[in-house]
Motif scaffolding. Structure first.
Motif, short mmCIF file in Angstrom:
data_model
loop_
_atom_site.label_atom_id
_atom_site.label_comp_id
_atom_site.label_asym_id
_atom_site.label_seq_id
_atom_site.Cartn_x
_atom_site.Cartn_y
_atom_site.Cartn_z
N ASN A 53 34.97 91.57 63.81
CA ASN A 53 34.97 91.10 65.20
C ASN A 53 33.55 90.96 65.76
O ASN A 53 33.31 91.21 66.93
CB ASN A 53 35.77 92.04 66.10
CG ASN A 53 37.21 92.11 65.67
OD1 ASN A 53 37.76 91.14 65.17
ND2 ASN A 53 37.84 93.26 65.85
N VAL A 54 32.58 90.61 64.89
CA VAL A 54 31.22 90.38 65.33
C VAL A 54 30.86 88.95 65.00
O VAL A 54 30.85 88.55 63.83
CB VAL A 54 30.22 91.36 64.64
CG1 VAL A 54 28.81 91.04 65.08
CG2 VAL A 54 30.59 92.79 64.98
N VAL A 55 30.58 88.13 66.00
CA VAL A 55 30.23 86.74 65.80
C VAL A 55 28.76 86.56 66.14
O VAL A 55 28.34 86.82 67.27
CB VAL A 55 31.10 85.81 66.68
CG1 VAL A 55 30.70 84.36 66.47
CG2 VAL A 55 32.57 86.03 66.37
N LYS A 56 27.96 86.15 65.16
CA LYS A 56 26.53 85.97 65.35
C LYS A 56 26.17 84.50 65.22
O LYS A 56 26.92 83.72 64.63
CB LYS A 56 25.76 86.78 64.31
CG LYS A 56 25.97 88.29 64.46
CD LYS A 56 25.12 89.04 63.47
CE LYS A 56 25.29 90.55 63.64
NZ LYS A 56 24.44 91.32 62.71
N MET A 63 38.64 81.32 63.95
CA MET A 63 39.82 80.48 64.15
C MET A 63 40.95 81.40 64.61
O MET A 63 41.52 82.15 63.82
CB MET A 63 40.20 79.77 62.86
CG MET A 63 39.08 78.89 62.31
SD MET A 63 39.56 78.03 60.80
CE MET A 63 37.95 77.77 60.05
N LEU A 64 41.26 81.35 65.90
CA LEU A 64 42.24 82.24 66.50
C LEU A 64 43.50 81.47 66.88
O LEU A 64 43.43 80.37 67.44
CB LEU A 64 41.64 82.91 67.75
CG LEU A 64 40.34 83.71 67.55
CD1 LEU A 64 39.86 84.26 68.88
CD2 LEU A 64 40.55 84.83 66.55
N ALA A 65 44.63 82.07 66.58
CA ALA A 65 45.92 81.52 66.98
C ALA A 65 46.43 82.32 68.17
O ALA A 65 46.76 83.50 68.03
CB ALA A 65 46.92 81.59 65.82
N THR A 155 40.82 83.15 60.45
CA THR A 155 39.61 82.62 59.83
C THR A 155 39.62 82.84 58.33
O THR A 155 39.38 81.91 57.54
CB THR A 155 38.37 83.27 60.46
OG1 THR A 155 38.41 83.11 61.88
CG2 THR A 155 37.10 82.62 59.92
N LEU A 156 39.85 84.07 57.91
CA LEU A 156 39.80 84.39 56.49
C LEU A 156 40.90 83.69 55.72
O LEU A 156 40.68 83.17 54.61
CB LEU A 156 39.92 85.91 56.30
CG LEU A 156 39.78 86.43 54.86
CD1 LEU A 156 38.44 86.03 54.28
CD2 LEU A 156 39.96 87.94 54.81
N ALA A 157 42.11 83.62 56.29
CA ALA A 157 43.22 82.97 55.61
C ALA A 157 42.96 81.48 55.41
O ALA A 157 43.22 80.93 54.33
CB ALA A 157 44.51 83.18 56.39
N THR A 215 47.45 74.28 62.20
CA THR A 215 48.28 73.88 63.34
C THR A 215 48.44 75.03 64.32
O THR A 215 48.44 74.83 65.54
CB THR A 215 49.66 73.40 62.85
OG1 THR A 215 49.49 72.30 61.96
CG2 THR A 215 50.53 72.98 64.03
N ARG A 216 48.59 76.25 63.81
CA ARG A 216 48.70 77.42 64.69
C ARG A 216 47.43 77.62 65.50
O ARG A 216 47.49 78.15 66.63
CB ARG A 216 49.00 78.66 63.87
CG ARG A 216 50.38 78.67 63.24
CD ARG A 216 50.59 79.92 62.43
NE ARG A 216 50.40 81.12 63.23
CZ ARG A 216 50.35 82.35 62.72
NH1 ARG A 216 50.46 82.53 61.41
NH2 ARG A 216 50.17 83.38 63.52
N VAL A 217 46.29 77.23 64.95
CA VAL A 217 45.02 77.37 65.68
C VAL A 217 44.87 76.26 66.71
O VAL A 217 44.47 76.50 67.86
CB VAL A 217 43.84 77.36 64.70
CG1 VAL A 217 42.51 77.34 65.45
CG2 VAL A 217 43.90 78.58 63.78
N SER A 218 45.20 75.03 66.33
CA SER A 218 45.01 73.89 67.23
C SER A 218 46.09 73.80 68.31
O SER A 218 45.87 73.19 69.35
CB SER A 218 44.99 72.59 66.42
OG SER A 218 46.22 72.41 65.73
N MET A 219 47.28 74.39 68.06
CA MET A 219 48.38 74.34 69.03
C MET A 219 48.87 75.77 69.29
O MET A 219 49.48 76.39 68.41
CB MET A 219 49.52 73.48 68.51
CG MET A 219 49.14 72.04 68.22
SD MET A 219 48.78 71.08 69.72
CE MET A 219 50.43 70.83 70.35
#
Length: 296
Positions: A53-56, A63-65, A155-157, A215-219
């Motif tokens: 959970n660290v974004v640099k 990529m979050l659903a 993201t990883l998947a 699709t789960r991320v975009s919708m």
């Protein structure tokens, strides 16, 4: 040369396919750590602590659903109108912004109505339409009672799926080139075609899996639950009497129906039983009269 090269390529292809997940995970970690590695002095190999959970800057975008769940309390007489407006707005927005998965309205009584809507929405569009949901419910005399927002990190998947798909595509290209190699025996060609069919099946499966994840991320998924407002108190002191009068016809009809059922059940027994009882009664009387006669 072909006989030696063909088994070698097949073995390398199988090994590449089996180790895709491990290579994908390693590549993912190296990309995340690249900004730090550029500024570090070369040192001996050591374990890299896992950071979640660290974004640099420079790291892959997460990529979050997202999943949204809202509950509304709406007056019963306006509940269906409010819910159907949401369905109409979604259809007007278009399939690229909003898709209705399921919609239902349940009316248990004039004062007990509920509606449920499940839809997939484009995040930016829903960010603006969310205000319309609240304002439309308030305009109908209702309110929002609960809100729930959750997110799943895919993201990883997705990264692993893309890497595996690329490896399978490379392997398919190599197998196709082997089919065009001159001097191959029939046995070798059959082995290559069998392996090519297996790889093609995995490519189609991986493509579908990655498409579903993206699709789960975009919708985003949105659940709307509409419930009618509870009645606070009776309208008048004569409400029980009015309710009893309303149920009077139904109660009389129910009692009459039970009486008809009773007659229908007992009538066959009466047709057979009454004559039998009458004969038995006459025999009993004759027997009693014979015992009472005086002896001569």
């Amino acid at each position: 040369m072909t006989k030696f090269f063909l088994p070698l390529v097949l073995s390398v292809g199988l090994l590449l396919n089996a180790c895709t997940d491990d290579k994908t995970h390693t590549a993912f970690i190296e990309v995340q750590s690249a900004p730090e590695a550029a500024s570090m002095v070369p040192m001996r190999s050591r374990a890299i602590p896992r950071r979640e959970n660290v974004v640099k800057p420079g790291s892959p975008t997460r990529m979050l659903a997202f999943r949204y769940a809202f509950s509304f309390a709406i007056p019963a007489r306006k509940l269906e109108q409010v819910s159907q407006k949401v369905v109409q707005d979604c259809m007007v927005a278009g399939l690229d912004r909003c898709q209705i998965v399921n919609s239902s309205v349940n009316e248990y009584s004039p004062d007990q109505v509920s509606a449920n809507i499940l839809m997939r929405v484009e995040p930016k569009w829903f960010e603006e339409y969310r205000k319309e949901l609240v304002s439309s419910s308030q305009a109908a005399g209702g309110k929002i009672t609960s809100t729930n927002v959750s997110a799943e990190d895919l993201t990883l998947a997705i990264t692993d799926g893309d890497a595996k798909l690329q490896s399978l595509l490379v392997l398919r290209t190599r197998l196709l080139s082997l089919l065009q190699t001159r001097g191959s025996t029939v046995k070798d060609l059959i082995s290559v075609e069998r392996e090519l069919a297996r790889v093609q099946g995995q490519i189609e499966s991986s493509t579908a899996r990655v498409r579903v994840l993206k699709t789960r991320v975009s919708m985003s998924e949105v659940r709307l639950d509409y419930q009618s407002k509870a009645v606070i108190a009776g309208q008048s002191a004569f409400q029980p009497i009015l309710s009893a009068l309303t149920d009077f016809v139904g109660t009389v009809a129910y009692g009459l129906a039970n009486l008809i059922r009773f007659v229908a059940v007992t009538l066959p027994w009466m047709v057979v039983g009454v004559p039998v009882l009458w004969v038995l009664a006459r025999l009993w009387r004759r027997r009693g009269a014979g015992k009472k006669k005086p002896k001569s």
